[in-house]
Enzyme design. Structure first.
Site, PDB file in Angstrom:
ATOM      1  CB  VAL A  51      15.044  41.800  -4.554  1.00  0.00           C
ATOM      2  CG1 VAL A  51      14.886  40.888  -5.761  1.00  0.00           C
ATOM      3  CG2 VAL A  51      15.111  40.975  -3.274  1.00  0.00           C
ATOM      4  CE1 TYR A  74      10.673  44.080   4.306  1.00  0.00           C
ATOM      5  CE2 TYR A  74      10.168  46.385   4.712  1.00  0.00           C
ATOM      6  CZ  TYR A  74      11.000  45.411   4.190  1.00  0.00           C
ATOM      7  OH  TYR A  74      12.165  45.783   3.573  1.00  0.00           O
ATOM      8  CD  GLU A 130      21.568  50.580   8.276  1.00  0.00           C
ATOM      9  OE1 GLU A 130      21.121  50.345   9.412  1.00  0.00           O
ATOM     10  OE2 GLU A 130      21.731  51.726   7.838  1.00  0.00           O
ATOM     11  CE1 TYR A 141      11.820  50.730  -5.734  1.00  0.00           C
ATOM     12  CE2 TYR A 141      12.178  50.530  -3.361  1.00  0.00           C
ATOM     13  CZ  TYR A 141      11.346  50.424  -4.467  1.00  0.00           C
ATOM     14  OH  TYR A 141      10.033  50.029  -4.304  1.00  0.00           O
ATOM     15  CD  GLU A 142      16.141  52.786   1.166  1.00  0.00           C
ATOM     16  OE1 GLU A 142      17.237  53.327   1.407  1.00  0.00           O
ATOM     17  OE2 GLU A 142      15.609  51.947   1.906  1.00  0.00           O
ATOM     18  CB  ILE A 148      14.740  36.934  -4.539  1.00  0.00           C
ATOM     19  CG1 ILE A 148      14.699  36.050  -5.791  1.00  0.00           C
ATOM     20  CG2 ILE A 148      16.188  37.159  -4.088  1.00  0.00           C
ATOM     21  CD1 ILE A 148      15.192  36.721  -7.058  1.00  0.00           C
TER      22      ILE A 148
END
Lengths: 168, 168
Positions: free
Chosen positions: B89, B133, B85, B27-28, B98
């Site tokens: 999800v 966030y 770290e 995903y990153e 979640i």
């Protein structure tokens, strides 16, 4: 010539470590964030489960600088590393290689323990530090930003209502 | 409605944790950085001195996400904190709360242990994560940049010649 010596801090060095923390905060213009005292520092560094380790540099018997660090963990490497929380050299003693010696000492600790990497953070305006770190082989992870929740925001987050079930 | 459950990972969960690490890296767009395997992960997480802890989220019996974190230390606070770290999800299960539940659970761990703050890092292009966030109360420390020395650069740094004495 006066000899440079680097050693791990012990409990009797707590007041010296605290003095370095305060000097670093002043240099970083962050003194307003410093609430640590000797008691909390002693408990964290020299209690049953030390939260960090400290290296001290001396020129002869004169304290010259310090490094505070702790173990971190990279899931991508599957290995621990070291996070360098604080690195500081007395302003009057800079440019003599003491910071380099502390950083090299820490890199040795990393390698000896089989750790995969050494991370730390630098303030964007501190170009002297950035140039120094680049000379030491550091890469700047420009694409990442540090996030933080602390104080009241941390308590509020902990008390937040969360779902107990999900509709699939 | 299916129940959401969060619990600490145990040794028998290693392959699940590894699968989540790989999904997060994908995903990153950082899969090329992933060298962890089951053996190194098991040793790091469930050996004599665990380097990190893992929370797992389940919807019913279905793994839904995870959080990997370890203790860090703030010299300015004189107290430990938590560094998150990894947080992940399953893409098909996002937007259901979640991730919030994992983060709130972690904030509770912080508060219960008397820790001062919860830190992590976010990729600049991940606006969805940044917005999330911020809703959780996080502050972005834009003035800091993460530095890293790893691999060959770390070995070179460890082997660098340093001064053994200083002219004052």
């Amino acid at each position: 010539m006066t000899s440079l010596r680097i050693r791990f801090a012990a409990e009797q060095d707590v007041s010296l470590v605290l003095a370095f923390i305060r000097k670093l905060a002043e240099y970083e213009k962050l003194s307003h964030d410093v609430v640590v005292d000797e008691e909390s520092l002693r408990a964290s560094l020299f209690g049953a489960t030390p939260a960090a380790e400290v290296l001290l540099a001396f020129i002869g018997d004169e304290p010259a600088g310090f490094a505070v660090y702790f173990r971190n963990f990279s899931t991508f490497l599957g290995r621990p590393g070291i996070y360098l929380e604080d690195l500081f050299v007395e302003p009057g003693l800079r440019g003599k290689g003491i910071g380099t010696a502390l950083l090299v000492h820490l890199a040795k600790v990393c390698v000896e323990r089989g750790y995969g990497r050494l991370n730390w953070a630098v303030l964007d305006w501190n170009q002297t530090a950035i140039d120094f770190y680049k000379r030491m082989g550091a890469v700047l992870l420009d694409q990442w930003t540090i996030c933080r929740v602390s104080g009241h925001a941390l308590k509020r987050l902990a008390e937040r209502n969360v779902i107990s079930s999900v509709t699939l």
